[in-house]
Design a protein around this motif. Structure first.
Motif, PDB file in Angstrom:
ATOM      1  N   ASP A 118      -0.144  10.902 -13.149  1.00  0.00           N
ATOM      2  CA  ASP A 118       1.414  10.448 -12.636  1.00  0.00           C
ATOM      3  C   ASP A 118       1.567   8.976 -12.069  1.00  0.00           C
ATOM      4  OD1 ASP A 118       2.148  13.038 -14.790  1.00  0.00           O
ATOM      5  OD2 ASP A 118       2.277  14.091 -14.014  1.00  0.00           O
ATOM      6  N   PHE A 119       1.134   9.744 -10.730  1.00  0.00           N
ATOM      7  CA  PHE A 119       1.153   8.379  -9.701  1.00  0.00           C
ATOM      8  C   PHE A 119       0.892   7.723 -10.810  1.00  0.00           C
ATOM      9  CE2 PHE A 119      -0.595   6.293  -5.999  1.00  0.00           C
ATOM     10  CZ  PHE A 119       0.430   6.435  -5.652  1.00  0.00           C
ATOM     11  N   ALA A 120      -0.482   7.127 -11.074  1.00  0.00           N
ATOM     12  CA  ALA A 120      -0.583   5.363 -11.818  1.00  0.00           C
ATOM     13  C   ALA A 120       0.494   4.948 -12.704  1.00  0.00           C
ATOM     14  CB  ALA A 120      -2.218   6.235 -12.356  1.00  0.00           C
ATOM     15  N   GLN A 121       0.897   6.043 -13.219  1.00  0.00           N
ATOM     16  CA  GLN A 121       1.599   5.687 -13.798  1.00  0.00           C
ATOM     17  C   GLN A 121       2.819   5.249 -13.398  1.00  0.00           C
ATOM     18  OE1 GLN A 121       3.243   8.189 -16.998  1.00  0.00           O
ATOM     19  NE2 GLN A 121       4.365   6.678 -18.604  1.00  0.00           N
ATOM     20  N   GLU A 122       3.410   5.981 -12.245  1.00  0.00           N
ATOM     21  CA  GLU A 122       4.785   5.822 -11.969  1.00  0.00           C
ATOM     22  C   GLU A 122       4.578   4.445 -11.388  1.00  0.00           C
ATOM     23  OE1 GLU A 122       6.728   7.260  -8.413  1.00  0.00           O
ATOM     24  OE2 GLU A 122       5.099   8.289  -8.998  1.00  0.00           O
ATOM     25  N   HIS A 123       3.429   3.191 -10.884  1.00  0.00           N
ATOM     26  CA  HIS A 123       2.696   2.381 -10.428  1.00  0.00           C
ATOM     27  C   HIS A 123       1.927   1.079 -10.697  1.00  0.00           C
ATOM     28  CE1 HIS A 123       4.604   4.224  -6.010  1.00  0.00           C
ATOM     29  NE2 HIS A 123       3.819   5.465  -6.542  1.00  0.00           N
ATOM     30  N   ASN A 124       2.625   1.514 -12.696  1.00  0.00           N
ATOM     31  CA  ASN A 124       1.531   0.725 -12.818  1.00  0.00           C
ATOM     32  C   ASN A 124       0.021   0.300 -12.742  1.00  0.00           C
ATOM     33  OD1 ASN A 124       1.678  -0.571 -15.825  1.00  0.00           O
ATOM     34  ND2 ASN A 124       2.220  -2.552 -14.290  1.00  0.00           N
ATOM     35  N   ILE A 171      -3.884   7.116  -3.238  1.00  0.00           N
ATOM     36  CA  ILE A 171      -4.189   5.532  -2.469  1.00  0.00           C
ATOM     37  C   ILE A 171      -3.613   4.319  -3.640  1.00  0.00           C
ATOM     38  CG2 ILE A 171      -4.601   4.185  -0.057  1.00  0.00           C
ATOM     39  CD1 ILE A 171      -6.781   6.165  -0.101  1.00  0.00           C
ATOM     40  N   GLU A 172      -2.660   3.437  -3.697  1.00  0.00           N
ATOM     41  CA  GLU A 172      -2.727   2.383  -4.183  1.00  0.00           C
ATOM     42  C   GLU A 172      -2.908   1.414  -3.645  1.00  0.00           C
ATOM     43  OE1 GLU A 172      -0.190  -0.665  -6.731  1.00  0.00           O
ATOM     44  OE2 GLU A 172       0.565   0.341  -5.120  1.00  0.00           O
ATOM     45  N   SER A 173      -2.901   0.041  -3.834  1.00  0.00           N
ATOM     46  CA  SER A 173      -2.919  -1.486  -3.858  1.00  0.00           C
ATOM     47  C   SER A 173      -3.479  -2.093  -4.401  1.00  0.00           C
ATOM     48  CB  SER A 173      -3.660  -1.384  -2.119  1.00  0.00           C
ATOM     49  OG  SER A 173      -4.320  -2.686  -1.752  1.00  0.00           O
ATOM     50  N   MET A 189       0.534  -1.225  -0.202  1.00  0.00           N
ATOM     51  CA  MET A 189       0.149  -0.302   0.420  1.00  0.00           C
ATOM     52  C   MET A 189       0.584   1.478   0.379  1.00  0.00           C
ATOM     53  SD  MET A 189      -2.675   1.166   2.668  1.00  0.00           S
ATOM     54  CE  MET A 189      -1.571   1.496   4.051  1.00  0.00           C
ATOM     55  N   LYS A 190       0.442   2.501  -0.586  1.00  0.00           N
ATOM     56  CA  LYS A 190       1.161   3.570  -0.378  1.00  0.00           C
ATOM     57  C   LYS A 190      -0.035   4.860  -0.497  1.00  0.00           C
ATOM     58  CE  LYS A 190       4.794   1.443  -4.305  1.00  0.00           C
ATOM     59  NZ  LYS A 190       4.044   0.355  -3.732  1.00  0.00           N
ATOM     60  N   ILE A 191       0.646   5.644   0.175  1.00  0.00           N
ATOM     61  CA  ILE A 191      -0.330   6.958  -0.497  1.00  0.00           C
ATOM     62  C   ILE A 191       0.291   7.981   0.032  1.00  0.00           C
ATOM     63  CG2 ILE A 191      -1.681   8.298   1.591  1.00  0.00           C
ATOM     64  CD1 ILE A 191      -1.768   5.832   3.448  1.00  0.00           C
ATOM     65  N   LYS A 192       0.027   8.785  -1.349  1.00  0.00           N
ATOM     66  CA  LYS A 192       0.897  10.279  -1.009  1.00  0.00           C
ATOM     67  C   LYS A 192      -0.076  11.305  -1.456  1.00  0.00           C
ATOM     68  CE  LYS A 192       3.343  12.626  -5.365  1.00  0.00           C
ATOM     69  NZ  LYS A 192       3.865  12.351  -6.741  1.00  0.00           N
ATOM     70  N   GLN A 193       0.604  12.451  -0.938  1.00  0.00           N
ATOM     71  CA  GLN A 193      -0.041  13.936  -1.329  1.00  0.00           C
ATOM     72  C   GLN A 193       0.310  14.283  -1.426  1.00  0.00           C
ATOM     73  OE1 GLN A 193       0.871  16.457   2.249  1.00  0.00           O
ATOM     74  NE2 GLN A 193      -1.065  16.258   3.212  1.00  0.00           N
TER      75      GLN A 193
END
Length: 446
Positions: free
Chosen positions: A38-44, A18-20, A1-5
């Motif tokens: 950009d966050f979505a692309q970074e985390h595929n 929030i990625e999971s 799980m990753k959270i980015k503000q």
């Protein structure tokens, strides 16, 4: 799980990704979808859900764009009364995103339709709560924005009582190590005493936040209602805009007209000059209002929406295409791009110039000037810089300029110099008096 503000300093707005397990949920996204993409692309990963805490008053959300272009579900409390397709979440309802669970907590007070969202990790532990405009670091969201806007209109005293109950029956029950992620930080007009810190914990807020310290409900309500700042003109409009949802950003920006020159500007339409004060004073279109768009510290969006009403059209003028592009995008962050009648480059000739104030003469003979203090009422409550100054807050200045009487030249000041540029330009347009901007020289008189 990753959270980015993802933090927008100009609007003091915090949103979250929030990625999971390859899936992403967004909480209270701003108008520009790119940081989240950009966050979505970074985390595929794929953006599958948008959680709206409430219809925000201070910024435009991209929730509808993510639904229309990326197939994301929008989750919101049904009391909001939205006009788009959504999935309702009420108190204790849960949604699975990847391996994590997001649990809705009904937290009214700032608004009567407010949800916060509790994040429970893959092991079942409560990790964080996304509090929107209910609980801030050091403060709670103001209760007076929904008296005249939204699907449900509630008076501020009733909302204040709701906030007391939210603090004591919802947030007070969470574990102390749960991280608090609010929608706003210091500088936002959605609260009055926010910390510079962008996140906290429930335990810290219980110990340090003033709102948790007032145990008597009546005393809490009285303290909560006093000292709130002004409400910008665009706030009620923004609530309705977010309830309906906005057109995708890039598609809307393409509709903004760019004019070849300023000769085509229609008389009677507001002209907003977005250049810094020095360039504006050196030469500008007669009657233009100077709202500088120089950096993220200048609060261009807030002052544009405070001075120019949501029902008004306006022109943007500047020195370069890049400068205009930036101003158009910033206007779009509050949904004002549809109000732009045109964006145009300034000509080099036939511009009005502002005469500088003779500071020495002003120091020696302040009584020979009418001094106008355009700070907010709450700021002036702490004391005036000039005993005989007339206080008219900047957001009210266009409507109240005729209260400034007499034949004396006018000196306009604020707290640091940014707002006085706008104030002086407004009065120069509406009054026959000579108008001077004290600008940053105000610091010599504090």
């Amino acid at each position: 799980m990753k959270i980015k503000q993802i933090y927008d300093k100009a609007l003091a707005h915090g949103s979250y990704a929030i990625e999971s397990n390859g899936q992403i949920a967004l909480v209270d996204p701003g108008r520009d979808p790119q940081p989240y993409l950009d966050f979505a692309q970074e985390h595929n990963a794929r953006i599958v859900a948008i959680f709206e805490t409430h219809p925000h008053a201070d910024f435009a959300s991209s929730h509808l764009e993510f639904q229309q272009k990326h197939g994301a579900d929008i989750y919101v409390n049904p009391k909001v009364g939205v006009t788009y397709d959504y999935k309702p979440l009420e108190h204790n309802d849960e949604v699975k995103i990847g391996g994590v669970t997001i649990k809705a907590l009904f937290t009214p007070g700032h608004s009567p339709d407010h949800n916060s969202y509790l994040l429970i990790d893959e092991e079942g532990k409560e990790k964080a709560v996304f509090t929107g405009d209910s609980l801030f670091v050091g403060d709670v969201g103001r209760p007076d924005l929904r008296e005249g806007a939204g699907n449900i209109k509630v008076n501020k005293k009733e909302l204040a009582g709701m906030m007391y109950d939210t603090l004591n029956s919802v947030f007070n029950e969470l574990e102390e190590d749960v991280v608090v992620y609010p929608a706003h930080g210091a500088g936002s007009l959605c609260g009055k005493n926010m910390s510079d810190d962008l996140y906290s914990t429930i335990g810290r807020e219980k110990r340090e936040n003033w709102a948790f310290q007032l145990k008597e409900k009546d005393r809490f309500i009285d303290s909560y209602l006093e000292g709130q700042s002004f409400i910008p003109k665009y706030f009620p409009y923004e609530v309705e805009l977010n309830r309906k949802g906005l057109e995708p950003l890039e598609e809307s920006l393409k509709k903004v007209p760019y004019l070849s020159n300023t000769d085509a500007l229609e008389k009677g339409v507001v002209i907003v000059d977005v250049r810094d004060q020095a360039r504006f004073k050196a030469g500008h279109i007669e009657g233009a209002i100077n709202i500088p768009n120089s950096n993220d510290n200048d609060k261009f969006e807030t002052w544009l929406g405070s001075i120019v009403g949501p029902e008004e059209q306006f022109y943007l003028v500047g020195d370069s295409k890049a400068e205009l592009d930036n101003a158009v995008r910033r206007a779009a962050k509050i949904g004002y791009e549809t109000n732009i009648k045109g964006a145009a480059l300034l000509p080099k000739d036939n511009l009005a110039k502002d005469e500088p104030l003779d500071l020495q003469d002003f120091r020696q003979h302040p009584d020979q000037f009418t001094i106008v203090d355009i700070r907010n009422t709450s700021e002036v409550a702490d004391g005036k810089f000039f005993k005989d100054a007339i206080n008219i807050p900047l957001p009210e200045l266009r409507e109240r300029a005729d209260e400034i009487n007499g034949n004396k030249p006018i000196v306009v000041h604020c707290a640091g110099g940014y707002r006085s540029a706008a104030g002086a330009s407004i009065l120069a347009k509406q009054l026959k008096n000579k108008v001077y901007d004290l600008s940053e020289a105000i610091n010599e008189f504090k």
